[in-house]
Design an enzyme around this catalytic site. Structure first.
Site, PDB file in Angstrom:
ATOM      1  N   SER A   2      44.691  35.257  47.279  1.00 15.20           N
ATOM      2  CA  SER A   2      43.923  34.899  48.554  1.00 15.20           C
ATOM      3  C   SER A   2      42.979  34.242  47.829  1.00 15.20           C
ATOM      4  CB  SER A   2      43.159  36.291  49.107  1.00 15.20           C
ATOM      5  OG  SER A   2      42.008  35.724  49.867  1.00 15.20           O
ATOM      6  N   TYR A  19      38.121  43.616  48.872  1.00 12.85           N
ATOM      7  CA  TYR A  19      39.131  42.753  49.011  1.00 12.85           C
ATOM      8  C   TYR A  19      39.299  41.741  47.862  1.00 12.85           C
ATOM      9  CZ  TYR A  19      42.674  39.728  51.220  1.00 12.85           C
ATOM     10  OH  TYR A  19      43.760  38.866  51.666  1.00 12.85           O
ATOM     11  N   ALA A  53      37.710  41.756  45.141  1.00 14.74           N
ATOM     12  CA  ALA A  53      38.063  42.287  43.736  1.00 14.74           C
ATOM     13  C   ALA A  53      39.499  42.553  43.416  1.00 14.74           C
ATOM     14  CB  ALA A  53      37.115  43.791  43.711  1.00 14.74           C
ATOM     15  N   SER A  54      39.918  43.144  44.462  1.00 14.97           N
ATOM     16  CA  SER A  54      41.442  43.353  44.519  1.00 14.97           C
ATOM     17  C   SER A  54      42.206  42.211  44.239  1.00 14.97           C
ATOM     18  CB  SER A  54      41.927  44.354  45.746  1.00 14.97           C
ATOM     19  OG  SER A  54      42.057  43.383  46.725  1.00 14.97           O
ATOM     20  N   LYS A  55      42.208  41.053  44.935  1.00 14.54           N
ATOM     21  CA  LYS A  55      42.912  40.027  44.891  1.00 14.54           C
ATOM     22  C   LYS A  55      42.500  39.161  43.453  1.00 14.54           C
ATOM     23  CE  LYS A  55      45.268  40.239  48.739  1.00 14.54           C
ATOM     24  NZ  LYS A  55      46.690  40.190  48.748  1.00 14.54           N
TER      25      LYS A  55
END
Length: 229
Positions: A153, A181, A183-185
């Protein structure tokens, strides 16, 4: 079947996680239209999945699996091996986020963001991709080739622009795009870099597809603010 010499996947066995979601369905339809064998992986089966099963028959397999469970993914792999043989493509598409309509505690200030929400998003978006790469990537190593595409993303590259949501705050809502979100991407991107080097000598390509906005019935005010960027 679509004939496309620049995108010949007629011999591919494509595993797509997050199969019941908006993007997952689009990816599946395109690969199936081009003659690939497709495996849709999701924790729930949408009505649209049933349509794919009816339309594409033996070229399509749905696997009900929890990507946060390695055991669940290993059961899925065995089904694929029995049905189609070794997977040649893995698209790690499954992800969750806090949408604009999420509970207030998830979309308030960073200082109050719930630990449980952080754990849930990281567990699916990052750990789930890690486990899927382990399980299906190991099969590709045994087969001597493969391609993994991790759906990333724009928010893994840049921070969300909180001014996009100013229209909501003007209405009296204490709304901010949450942190997990992004941080995860961001983590997903470096996982991809790691694996692209690690598996290079095994003839396995690992890349990201980095998406920006996707239309999904968002508020007109948000669409105007986002599109102007």
């Amino acid at each position: 079947m679509t004939v496309d010499n620049l995108f010949d996947v007629s011999n591919a066995v494509v595993v797509i996680t997050g199969a019941s979601g908006q993007l997952g369905l689009s990816y599946q339809k395109e690969f199936l239209a081009r003659g690939a064998k497709v495996v849709g992986v999701d924790i729930s089966k949408s009505e649209s999945i049933g349509h794919l099963e009816n339309e594409y028959g033996i070229s399509y397999l749905f696997c009900n699996a929890d990507i946060t469970s390695k055991e669940s993914l290993q059961v899925c792999l065995q089904l694929i091996l029995n049905e189609f043989g070794s997977p040649t493509v893995l698209i790690n598409n499954a992800a969750i986020d806090s949408p604009p309509g999420a509970p207030l505690e998830e979309t308030g200030p960073f200082e109050d963001y719930p630990e449980e929400s952080w754990d849930s998003v990281i567990n699916v978006n990052l750990k789930g991709t890690f486990l899927a790469c382990q399980v299906f990537g190991a099969a590709m190593v045994q087969n001597g080739s493969g391609s993994i595409v991790n759906i990333a993303s724009i928010y893994g590259l840049v921070a969300p622009d909180q001014s996009l949501y100013e229209y909501r705050r003007k209405k009296g809502e204490n709304f901010y795009k949450p942190v997990a979100y992004s941080a995860s991407k961001s983590g997903l991107m470096n996982l991809t870099r790691y694996l692209s080097v690690y598996w290079a000598e095994k003839n396995i390509r690992v890349n990201t597809l980095t998406i920006a906005g996707v239309f999904n019935d968002q508020d007109p005010e948000f669409l105007d603010a986002y599109s102007s960027r």
